[in-house]
Write a protein that holds these residues in place. Structure first.
Motif, mmCIF file in Angstrom:
data_model
loop_
_atom_site.group_PDB
_atom_site.id
_atom_site.type_symbol
_atom_site.label_atom_id
_atom_site.label_comp_id
_atom_site.label_asym_id
_atom_site.label_seq_id
_atom_site.Cartn_x
_atom_site.Cartn_y
_atom_site.Cartn_z
ATOM 1 N N PHE A 80 0.799 -1.219 0.000
ATOM 2 C CA PHE A 80 0.000 0.000 0.000
ATOM 3 C C PHE A 80 0.839 1.279 0.000
ATOM 4 C CE2 PHE A 80 -2.330 -3.544 1.673
ATOM 5 C CZ PHE A 80 -3.411 -3.549 0.808
ATOM 6 N N ASP A 81 2.123 1.115 -0.250
ATOM 7 C CA ASP A 81 3.038 2.252 -0.424
ATOM 8 C C ASP A 81 3.682 2.095 -1.804
ATOM 9 O OD1 ASP A 81 4.575 4.505 0.026
ATOM 10 O OD2 ASP A 81 6.112 3.408 1.136
ATOM 11 N N PRO A 82 2.895 2.306 -2.858
ATOM 12 C CA PRO A 82 3.374 2.007 -4.212
ATOM 13 C C PRO A 82 4.506 2.921 -4.674
ATOM 14 C CG PRO A 82 1.282 3.166 -4.320
ATOM 15 C CD PRO A 82 1.553 2.893 -2.865
ATOM 16 N N VAL A 83 5.417 2.318 -5.450
ATOM 17 C CA VAL A 83 6.550 3.067 -5.988
ATOM 18 C C VAL A 83 6.400 3.347 -7.482
ATOM 19 C CG1 VAL A 83 8.173 2.267 -4.249
ATOM 20 C CG2 VAL A 83 7.870 0.953 -6.341
ATOM 21 N N ASP A 84 5.414 2.702 -8.119
ATOM 22 C CA ASP A 84 5.160 2.937 -9.540
ATOM 23 C C ASP A 84 3.691 2.609 -9.834
ATOM 24 O OD1 ASP A 84 4.991 0.113 -9.689
ATOM 25 O OD2 ASP A 84 7.049 -0.060 -10.404
ATOM 26 N N GLU A 85 3.294 2.816 -11.072
ATOM 27 C CA GLU A 85 1.885 2.620 -11.448
ATOM 28 C C GLU A 85 1.450 1.154 -11.338
ATOM 29 O OE1 GLU A 85 -0.291 5.143 -11.914
ATOM 30 O OE2 GLU A 85 1.391 6.466 -11.466
ATOM 31 N N ALA A 86 2.354 0.207 -11.609
ATOM 32 C CA ALA A 86 2.022 -1.220 -11.489
ATOM 33 C C ALA A 86 1.735 -1.583 -10.033
ATOM 34 C CB ALA A 86 3.144 -2.085 -12.050
ATOM 35 N N ALA A 87 2.559 -1.068 -9.122
ATOM 36 C CA ALA A 87 2.350 -1.319 -7.698
ATOM 37 C C ALA A 87 1.060 -0.656 -7.212
ATOM 38 C CB ALA A 87 3.550 -0.825 -6.893
ATOM 39 N N LEU A 88 0.751 0.516 -7.749
ATOM 40 C CA LEU A 88 -0.493 1.191 -7.405
ATOM 41 C C LEU A 88 -1.683 0.353 -7.849
ATOM 42 C CD1 LEU A 88 -2.151 3.602 -6.401
ATOM 43 C CD2 LEU A 88 -1.771 4.681 -8.635
ATOM 44 N N ALA A 89 -1.623 -0.199 -9.048
ATOM 45 C CA ALA A 89 -2.711 -1.043 -9.556
ATOM 46 C C ALA A 89 -2.910 -2.273 -8.674
ATOM 47 C CB ALA A 89 -2.424 -1.455 -10.998
ATOM 48 N N GLU A 90 -1.819 -2.847 -8.181
ATOM 49 C CA GLU A 90 -1.905 -4.002 -7.288
ATOM 50 C C GLU A 90 -2.634 -3.637 -5.993
ATOM 51 O OE1 GLU A 90 1.030 -7.052 -4.852
ATOM 52 O OE2 GLU A 90 1.896 -5.738 -6.365
ATOM 53 N N ALA A 91 -2.282 -2.503 -5.416
ATOM 54 C CA ALA A 91 -2.928 -2.054 -4.177
ATOM 55 C C ALA A 91 -4.405 -1.759 -4.409
ATOM 56 C CB ALA A 91 -2.224 -0.821 -3.630
ATOM 57 N N LEU A 92 -4.709 -1.101 -5.509
ATOM 58 C CA LEU A 92 -6.107 -0.771 -5.812
ATOM 59 C C LEU A 92 -6.939 -2.019 -6.053
ATOM 60 C CD1 LEU A 92 -5.645 2.371 -8.082
ATOM 61 C CD2 LEU A 92 -6.201 2.283 -5.641
ATOM 62 N N ALA A 93 -6.332 -3.078 -6.607
ATOM 63 C CA ALA A 93 -7.042 -4.341 -6.822
ATOM 64 C C ALA A 93 -7.425 -4.973 -5.487
ATOM 65 C CB ALA A 93 -6.187 -5.300 -7.646
ATOM 66 N N VAL A 94 -6.558 -4.875 -4.495
ATOM 67 C CA VAL A 94 -6.886 -5.396 -3.165
ATOM 68 C C VAL A 94 -8.065 -4.627 -2.598
ATOM 69 C CG1 VAL A 94 -6.062 -5.659 -0.786
ATOM 70 C CG2 VAL A 94 -4.534 -6.188 -2.692
ATOM 71 N N CYS A 95 -8.032 -3.326 -2.722
ATOM 72 C CA CYS A 95 -9.098 -2.479 -2.180
ATOM 73 C C CYS A 95 -10.434 -2.690 -2.904
ATOM 74 C CB CYS A 95 -8.702 -1.010 -2.262
ATOM 75 S SG CYS A 95 -7.282 -0.576 -1.251
ATOM 76 N N ALA A 96 -10.370 -3.030 -4.177
ATOM 77 C CA ALA A 96 -11.595 -3.181 -4.970
ATOM 78 C C ALA A 96 -12.507 -4.265 -4.411
ATOM 79 C CB ALA A 96 -11.247 -3.482 -6.421
ATOM 80 N N GLY A 97 -11.932 -5.291 -3.811
ATOM 81 C CA GLY A 97 -12.747 -6.374 -3.270
ATOM 82 C C GLY A 97 -12.955 -6.293 -1.769
ATOM 83 N N CYS A 98 -12.699 -5.162 -1.177
ATOM 84 C CA CYS A 98 -12.745 -5.018 0.283
ATOM 85 C C CYS A 98 -14.081 -4.442 0.744
ATOM 86 C CB CYS A 98 -11.603 -4.120 0.737
ATOM 87 S SG CYS A 98 -11.525 -3.930 2.525
ATOM 88 N N ASP A 99 -14.560 -4.960 1.881
ATOM 89 C CA ASP A 99 -15.809 -4.462 2.479
ATOM 90 C C ASP A 99 -15.622 -3.173 3.270
ATOM 91 O OD1 ASP A 99 -17.024 -6.775 1.524
ATOM 92 O OD2 ASP A 99 -16.853 -7.837 3.439
ATOM 93 N N ALA A 100 -14.373 -2.851 3.600
ATOM 94 C CA ALA A 100 -14.108 -1.745 4.514
ATOM 95 C C ALA A 100 -13.552 -0.502 3.827
ATOM 96 C CB ALA A 100 -13.141 -2.209 5.600
ATOM 97 N N VAL A 101 -13.752 -0.343 2.512
ATOM 98 C CA VAL A 101 -13.113 0.777 1.813
ATOM 99 C C VAL A 101 -13.520 2.140 2.358
ATOM 100 C CG1 VAL A 101 -12.532 -0.374 -0.350
ATOM 101 C CG2 VAL A 101 -14.762 0.655 -0.083
ATOM 102 N N ALA A 102 -14.780 2.337 2.662
ATOM 103 C CA ALA A 102 -15.228 3.646 3.157
ATOM 104 C C ALA A 102 -14.617 3.954 4.520
ATOM 105 C CB ALA A 102 -16.749 3.697 3.227
#
Length: 103
Positions: free
Chosen positions: A40-62
């Motif tokens: 969750f501390d991305p260093v590039d756009e690929a790492a950012l996409a990985e973090a966002l994919a985890v969040c996309a399926g999360c119940d606690a995003v809000a």
């Protein structure tokens, strides 16, 4: 006078976590549990996409995003990239900025 390690500790992090504790609501499934926090501390756009994919399926995003903003956090919180608690669009590149070329 002898200085100890605890004399130089900043209590801001403790204070902010106390003011905005992580809720432990039964049934609320955090998608990041057990993952390396570095995701969750991305260093590039690929790492950012990985973090966002985890969040996309999360119940606690809000809840997660609200905590990140309230605590003035850095990194991905609740599917949003934050810098000092404010949303930003792109990953900041580490190191010195590239030199501008003369036109």
């Amino acid at each position: 006078m002898k200085t100890t390690m605890t004399d130089s500790l900043d209590t801001w992090g403790v204070t902010i976590a106390y003011e905005h504790p992580t809720p432990h609501t039964p049934g609320l499934a955090w998608g990041c549990v057990g993952l390396d926090p570095e995701v969750f501390d991305p260093v590039d756009e690929a790492a950012l996409a990985e973090a966002l994919a985890v969040c996309a399926g999360c119940d606690a995003v809000a809840t997660c995003l609200a905590l990140g903003v309230a605590r003035r956090e850095w990194g991905v919180w609740g599917g949003v990239l934050l810098e000092n608690g404010k949303p930003i669009d792109t990953v900041k590149q580490r190191g010195r900025p590239k030199k501008a070329t003369a036109a």
